[in-house]
Design an enzyme around this catalytic site. Structure first.
Site, PDB file in Angstrom:
ATOM      1  CB  SER A 146      -0.890   0.017   1.239  1.00 18.34           C
ATOM      2  OG  SER A 146      -1.626   1.228   1.316  1.00 18.34           O
ATOM      3  CE1 TYR A 157      -3.547  -1.938   5.253  1.00 14.41           C
ATOM      4  CE2 TYR A 157      -3.215   0.365   4.720  1.00 14.41           C
ATOM      5  CZ  TYR A 157      -3.456  -0.930   4.319  1.00 14.41           C
ATOM      6  OH  TYR A 157      -3.614  -1.213   2.988  1.00 14.41           O
TER       7      TYR A 157
END
Length: 262
Positions: A146, A157
């Protein structure tokens, strides 16, 4: 943008696609099957079998596994090998932020949950697949990371996806002389169909809903193109990196985020 018709690019190749029940993973698996691959769709969602059936006669099978635990990852790789005689390509797609909130608002268990969701499946699957690739004498691992290694309200995250980038680069260096490539894409915000399984089963608080809106604004503003991508715009680079067309690319993390490098 619509996906192209079959090119046979993966003819004779065995691909394992994780997180294949919905979103980017589903689209990757279906397109790889259309392009001639023998595809094992892995997910813990019961409806993964229905997704495999969408391949309409292509060589695709479903396997239920919880990849947040090592036994699930190892079992999935054994299943792929016993079904198709080996593994050529692993596409690690499991992951996704569970909550959006300022870091000081995260509870310790929530931090652990984010790391387990978005780091451990890739770490486990890479470890579980390597013996199968070595037995094959070649192979490719594509990790879906990501660009949110830089972003607001999702520090755990971000840390998990930073770990995915590190796995990609270190494992690529380790395995290059054994004819195994390890690469990654780093998607930005992506417009996907509604999730059949929510990212946060507990539901969002009012504050989390507001924080999510801020995250969406930040993601679009950080992109040069000021928009989210389509699913197809994420699938294409993943499958390019998985294919023999990318045979001289390893250790790279390719941002696919409209110019935002993360």
């Amino acid at each position: 943008m619509s996906a192209p018709s079959s090119t046979g690019r993966f003819a004779g190749k065995v691909l394992v696609v994780t997180g294949a029940a919905q979103g980017i993973g589903r689209a990757v698996a279906l397109r790889a099957a259309r392009e001639g691959g023998h595809v094992v769709l892995v997910d813990r969602a019961d409806f993964i079998a229905n997704v495999a059936a969408e391949t309409e006669g292509a060589s695709a099978v479903a396997y239920n596994a919880d990849l947040e635990h090592y036994d699930g990852a190892a079992a999935a790789m054994r299943f792929a090998t016993s079904t198709f005689g080996g593994i050529d390509i692993l596409i690690n797609n499991v992951g996704g932020a569970i909550r959006m909130r300022p870091y000081e608002a995260f509870e310790p268990q929530q931090i652990d949950d984010e790391i387990r969701r978005s780091l451990m499946p890739t770490l486990y699957c890479c470890h579980a697949v390597v013996p199968h690739l070595l037995e094959r004498g070649a192979g490719t691992i594509v990790n879906v990371s990501s660009n949110a290694t830089r972003g607001i309200y999702r520090v755990p995250y971000s840390a998990a996806k930073g770990g995915v980038n590190a796995i990609t680069q270190s494992l690529a260096m380790e395995l290059a002389n054994r004819n195994i490539r390890v690469v990654a894409t780093a998607p930005g915000g992506t417009e996907a169909p509604p999730r059949r399984i929510p990212r946060n089963a507990a539901g969002d608080t009012a504050n989390e809903t507001a924080w999510m809106a801020e995250v969406v604004g930040q993601v679009k503003q950080s992109s040069f193109m000021k928009r989210y991508s389509t699913v197809d715009e994420q699938v294409a680079p993943i499958l390019f990196l998985a294919s023999d067309e990318a045979s001289y690319i390893t250790g790279n993390v390719l941002p696919v985020a409209g110019g935002d490098l993360g």
